[in-house]
Design a protein around this motif. Structure first.
Motif, mmCIF file in Angstrom:
data_model
loop_
_atom_site.group_PDB
_atom_site.id
_atom_site.type_symbol
_atom_site.label_atom_id
_atom_site.label_comp_id
_atom_site.label_asym_id
_atom_site.label_seq_id
_atom_site.Cartn_x
_atom_site.Cartn_y
_atom_site.Cartn_z
ATOM 1 N N ILE A 114 26.149 -45.469 -26.723
ATOM 2 C CA ILE A 114 26.454 -44.257 -27.479
ATOM 3 C C ILE A 114 27.965 -44.055 -27.520
ATOM 4 N N GLY A 115 28.523 -44.011 -28.707
ATOM 5 C CA GLY A 115 29.954 -43.833 -28.884
ATOM 6 C C GLY A 115 30.303 -42.448 -29.372
ATOM 7 N N GLY A 116 31.611 -42.222 -29.549
ATOM 8 C CA GLY A 116 32.087 -41.006 -30.182
ATOM 9 C C GLY A 116 32.318 -39.807 -29.300
ATOM 10 N N PHE A 117 32.351 -39.981 -27.986
ATOM 11 C CA PHE A 117 32.560 -38.831 -27.092
ATOM 12 C C PHE A 117 34.027 -38.405 -27.077
ATOM 13 N N ASP A 118 34.242 -37.132 -26.730
ATOM 14 C CA ASP A 118 35.611 -36.638 -26.556
ATOM 15 C C ASP A 118 36.139 -37.107 -25.199
ATOM 16 N N ASP A 119 37.373 -36.712 -24.861
ATOM 17 C CA ASP A 119 38.027 -37.197 -23.641
ATOM 18 C C ASP A 119 37.305 -36.819 -22.350
ATOM 19 N N THR A 120 36.515 -35.766 -22.363
ATOM 20 C CA THR A 120 35.809 -35.339 -21.156
ATOM 21 C C THR A 120 34.330 -35.740 -21.168
ATOM 22 N N TYR A 121 33.918 -36.427 -22.215
ATOM 23 C CA TYR A 121 32.517 -36.842 -22.376
ATOM 24 C C TYR A 121 31.564 -35.648 -22.429
ATOM 25 N N SER A 122 32.063 -34.516 -22.859
ATOM 26 C CA SER A 122 31.217 -33.328 -22.941
ATOM 27 C C SER A 122 30.738 -33.042 -24.358
ATOM 28 N N SER A 123 31.358 -33.676 -25.347
ATOM 29 C CA SER A 123 30.986 -33.477 -26.741
ATOM 30 C C SER A 123 30.937 -34.834 -27.435
ATOM 31 N N ASN A 124 29.970 -34.998 -28.310
ATOM 32 C CA ASN A 124 29.772 -36.267 -28.996
ATOM 33 C C ASN A 124 29.749 -36.024 -30.496
ATOM 34 N N LEU A 125 30.939 -35.917 -31.104
ATOM 35 C CA LEU A 125 31.024 -35.599 -32.525
ATOM 36 C C LEU A 125 31.675 -36.697 -33.363
#
Length: 95
Positions: free
Chosen positions: A60-71
């Motif tokens: 799964i790709g596309g996470f933000d720097d903290t891996y808290s959002s995947n947009l």
């Protein structure tokens, strides 16, 4: 339980549930066991992946720097070669 997030510099593949980090997708894939998930930030990896693990792995790709959002999406500049197992892939662009 309170989740703990940290910033990871550079391209990082994050393997769950082990919480291990890898600098390459291939390294994370090679370490993955059946049912594990590899999460990556919205970055560009330049590598040719050989996917030959006889297990089922989630990528799964596309996470933000903290891996808290995947947009977003993660980009792979290279190729994917499948020879065994199953890989469920989401939020990736292959160039």
């Amino acid at each position: 339980m309170t989740p703990h997030f940290q910033f990871f510099a550079g391209n990082v593949a994050f393997l769950t549930p082990s919480m291990a980090t890898y600098s390459t997708l291939q390294g994370a894939y090679n370490a993955a066991a059946s049912g594990n998930t590899i999460q990556t930030r919205s970055v560009v990896f330049t590598e040719n992946l050989i996917l030959n693990n006889p297990s089922t792995i989630n990528l799964i790709g596309g996470f933000d720097d903290t891996y808290s959002s995947n947009l977003g999406n993660t980009q792979i500049n290279g190729s994917l070669t499948f020879s065994k197992g199953n890989v469920n892939i989401s939020n990736f662009i292959i160039h």
